[in-house]
Design an enzyme around this catalytic site. Structure first.
Site, mmCIF file in Angstrom:
data_model
loop_
_atom_site.group_PDB
_atom_site.id
_atom_site.type_symbol
_atom_site.label_atom_id
_atom_site.label_comp_id
_atom_site.label_asym_id
_atom_site.label_seq_id
_atom_site.Cartn_x
_atom_site.Cartn_y
_atom_site.Cartn_z
ATOM 1 N N HIS A 46 56.227 99.195 -5.424
ATOM 2 C CA HIS A 46 55.192 99.736 -6.312
ATOM 3 C C HIS A 46 54.820 98.725 -7.394
ATOM 4 O O HIS A 46 55.180 98.873 -8.553
ATOM 5 C CB HIS A 46 55.675 101.053 -6.932
ATOM 6 C CG HIS A 46 55.653 102.190 -5.964
ATOM 7 N ND1 HIS A 46 56.449 103.305 -6.092
ATOM 8 C CD2 HIS A 46 54.922 102.394 -4.836
ATOM 9 C CE1 HIS A 46 56.201 104.135 -5.092
ATOM 10 N NE2 HIS A 46 55.287 103.599 -4.317
ATOM 11 N N CYS A 101 65.050 99.982 1.521
ATOM 12 C CA CYS A 101 66.192 99.440 0.779
ATOM 13 C C CYS A 101 67.479 100.079 1.310
ATOM 14 O O CYS A 101 67.550 101.307 1.465
ATOM 15 C CB CYS A 101 66.049 99.742 -0.707
ATOM 16 S SG CYS A 101 67.497 99.199 -1.634
ATOM 17 N N HIS A 129 56.739 111.659 -4.450
ATOM 18 C CA HIS A 129 57.140 110.245 -4.418
ATOM 19 C C HIS A 129 57.576 109.911 -2.988
ATOM 20 O O HIS A 129 58.263 110.694 -2.332
ATOM 21 C CB HIS A 129 58.284 109.993 -5.410
ATOM 22 C CG HIS A 129 58.601 108.524 -5.557
ATOM 23 N ND1 HIS A 129 59.361 107.840 -4.629
ATOM 24 C CD2 HIS A 129 58.250 107.609 -6.486
ATOM 25 C CE1 HIS A 129 59.458 106.565 -5.007
ATOM 26 N NE2 HIS A 129 58.789 106.402 -6.141
ATOM 27 N N GLU A 131 59.759 107.986 -1.699
ATOM 28 C CA GLU A 131 61.196 107.998 -1.392
ATOM 29 C C GLU A 131 61.688 109.432 -1.185
ATOM 30 O O GLU A 131 62.466 109.712 -0.261
ATOM 31 C CB GLU A 131 61.989 107.333 -2.523
ATOM 32 C CG GLU A 131 63.472 107.287 -2.207
ATOM 33 C CD GLU A 131 64.329 106.840 -3.384
ATOM 34 O OE1 GLU A 131 63.914 105.912 -4.114
ATOM 35 O OE2 GLU A 131 65.412 107.418 -3.567
ATOM 36 N N CYS A 199 70.368 103.879 -8.332
ATOM 37 C CA CYS A 199 70.913 102.599 -7.888
ATOM 38 C C CYS A 199 71.325 101.705 -9.060
ATOM 39 O O CYS A 199 70.941 101.936 -10.208
ATOM 40 C CB CYS A 199 69.902 101.885 -6.999
ATOM 41 S SG CYS A 199 68.581 101.113 -7.932
ATOM 42 N N SER A 227 55.268 103.022 -10.434
ATOM 43 C CA SER A 227 56.650 102.562 -10.262
ATOM 44 C C SER A 227 57.575 103.467 -11.075
ATOM 45 O O SER A 227 57.597 103.419 -12.303
ATOM 46 C CB SER A 227 56.772 101.110 -10.741
ATOM 47 O OG SER A 227 58.122 100.796 -11.001
ATOM 48 N N SER A 228 58.341 104.286 -10.361
ATOM 49 C CA SER A 228 59.187 105.274 -11.043
ATOM 50 C C SER A 228 60.147 104.604 -12.024
ATOM 51 O O SER A 228 60.263 105.004 -13.172
ATOM 52 C CB SER A 228 59.968 106.074 -9.994
ATOM 53 O OG SER A 228 60.946 106.873 -10.592
ATOM 54 N N ASN A 229 60.838 103.562 -11.576
ATOM 55 C CA ASN A 229 61.851 102.977 -12.471
ATOM 56 C C ASN A 229 61.217 102.321 -13.685
ATOM 57 O O ASN A 229 61.806 102.298 -14.765
ATOM 58 C CB ASN A 229 62.779 102.026 -11.691
ATOM 59 C CG ASN A 229 62.189 100.665 -11.471
ATOM 60 O OD1 ASN A 229 62.354 99.780 -12.301
ATOM 61 N ND2 ASN A 229 61.455 100.476 -10.370
ATOM 62 N N SER A 272 60.360 96.189 -9.468
ATOM 63 C CA SER A 272 59.406 95.670 -8.483
ATOM 64 C C SER A 272 58.494 94.593 -9.070
ATOM 65 O O SER A 272 57.450 94.286 -8.502
ATOM 66 C CB SER A 272 58.570 96.834 -7.934
ATOM 67 O OG SER A 272 58.126 97.646 -8.999
HETATM 68 S S1 SF4 Z 1 65.216 99.967 -7.229
HETATM 69 FE FE1 SF4 Z 1 67.234 100.276 -6.314
HETATM 70 S S2 SF4 Z 1 66.872 101.580 -4.526
HETATM 71 FE FE2 SF4 Z 1 64.879 100.751 -5.165
HETATM 72 S S3 SF4 Z 1 64.615 98.910 -3.929
HETATM 73 FE FE3 SF4 Z 1 65.619 98.283 -5.842
HETATM 74 S S4 SF4 Z 1 67.834 98.309 -5.380
HETATM 75 FE FE4 SF4 Z 1 66.783 99.486 -3.795
#
Ligand code: SF4
EC number: 1.17.7.4
Length: 318
Positions: A46, A101, A129, A131, A199, A227-229, A272
């Site tokens: 993302h 992943c 989402h 995932e 993760c 991008s969630s994270n 990402s």
């Molecule tokens: S954020 Fe975590 S789960 Fe997502 S691709 Fe990266 S290592 Fe893998």
């Protein structure tokens, strides 16, 4: 009077995680080995810049496999796909490269295992989402999506003694634990996942931003809105005491007004995001006087993943 010192605190770890690195390399190698076009189902990761760069090199991003011509090569994104998507690809005789992943695949394995054992699985994550769609597609009849603590009242299970929670890999650790706490109040026998589903990269980036946020008048997070994270990093920065926090794809999106009266800018990037975009932000900040940069390191990351199986033999012979 001279200007008060303007400084940048740069979070480490930030940017690319092992899963993103592998997924992007998978598309690059597929283009090298098979030539353009290479189809990619959904955004490989993302990030707008990554997607545009790969498009320029001949990748074609599609929403579903039925947009891919029969027999063509398609890469599945880092977020993973459900068994139904694998089946559709097989029906159309597509050649596939699975860049899911390995840490998402691990959650799929957990979902399959606990569905086989006839658990009700409460998947903490965001509706819609990719995932979450992929993971819940492993056992739709056993999995319910729980978005937040507010959703908990609406959850029903067949046997409260046989319930487990799993999660999306890129959530806020603190918010997830609030949701789990609320779930456990309703279902005291709720089991934990066998190992953390959020993760290492998501957790490490949140810890790094928390370590510096209280010292920052402003925290800039480089990342895309889907991008969630990355979105979670803005939330974590604000919860941890940053004066303000914004998500930006590019340096040019910085609004000068954000910097009014600011002495300390925190800077980080989602899992990402390529480092070149962070460098662009540092250059922009230096132009307006933020030329003192201090890296705040809370962890060293060394994890790497081997390439998807379909690309390994060809790579060894390069
Ligand atoms: S954020 Fe975590 S789960 Fe997502 S691709 Fe990266 S290592 Fe893998």
């Amino acid at each position: 009077m001279s200007d008060p010192v303007k400084r940048v605190l740069l979070a480490k770890p930030r940017g690319y995680c092992a899963g993103v690195d592998r997924a992007v390399e998978a598309v690059e190698l597929a283009l090298e080995q098979h030539g353009a076009p290479v189809y990619v189902r959904k955004q490989i990761v993302h990030n707008k810049h990554v997607v545009e760069t790969l498009e320029e090199r001949g990748a074609i991003f599609v929403d579903e496999t039925d947009e891919v011509p029969p027999g063509a090569l398609v890469v599945f994104s880092a977020h993973g796909v459900s068994p139904a998507v694998h089946a559709q690809a097989a029906e159309r005789e597509l050649r596939t490269i699975d860049a899911t992943c390995p840490l998402v695949t691990k959650v799929h394995h957990e979902a399959k295992r606990f569905a086989r054992e006839d658990y009700d699985i409460l998947l903490v994550g965001h509706h819609g989402h990719e995932e979450v769609e992929g993971t819940s597609g492993e056992a739709p009849e056993h999995i319910q999506i729980v978005e937040s603590a507010e959703d908990v009242g609406g959850v029903t299970v067949r046997d409260p003694e046989k319930v487990i929670w799993l999660s999306q890999t890129t959530l806020s650790v603190d918010e997830t634990m609030q949701t789990v706490h609320a779930l456990r109040e309703r279902f005291p026998a709720l089991q934990n996942p066998p190992s953390d589903d959020i993760c290492y990269a998501t957790q490490n980036r949140q810890v790094a931003v928390k370590a510096m946020a209280a010292q920052c008048d402003l925290v800039l997070v480089v990342g895309s809105t889907n991008s969630s994270n990355s979105v979670r990093l803005v939330e974590v920065a604000l919860q941890a005491g940053a004066g303000a926090s914004y998500l930006i794809d590019y340096a040019r999106e910085i609004d000068d007004a954000w910097l009014d009266g600011v002495r300390t800018v925190g800077l980080t990037s989602g899992a990402s995001v390529p480092e070149v975009l962070v460098r662009g932000v540092l250059d922009r900040l230096a132009e307006v006087g933020f030329d003192s940069v201090e890296e705040i390191t809370t962890a060293e990351e060394t994890l790497t993943f081997s390439l998807p199986r379909e690309l390994r033999p060809s790579r060894a012979s390069r």
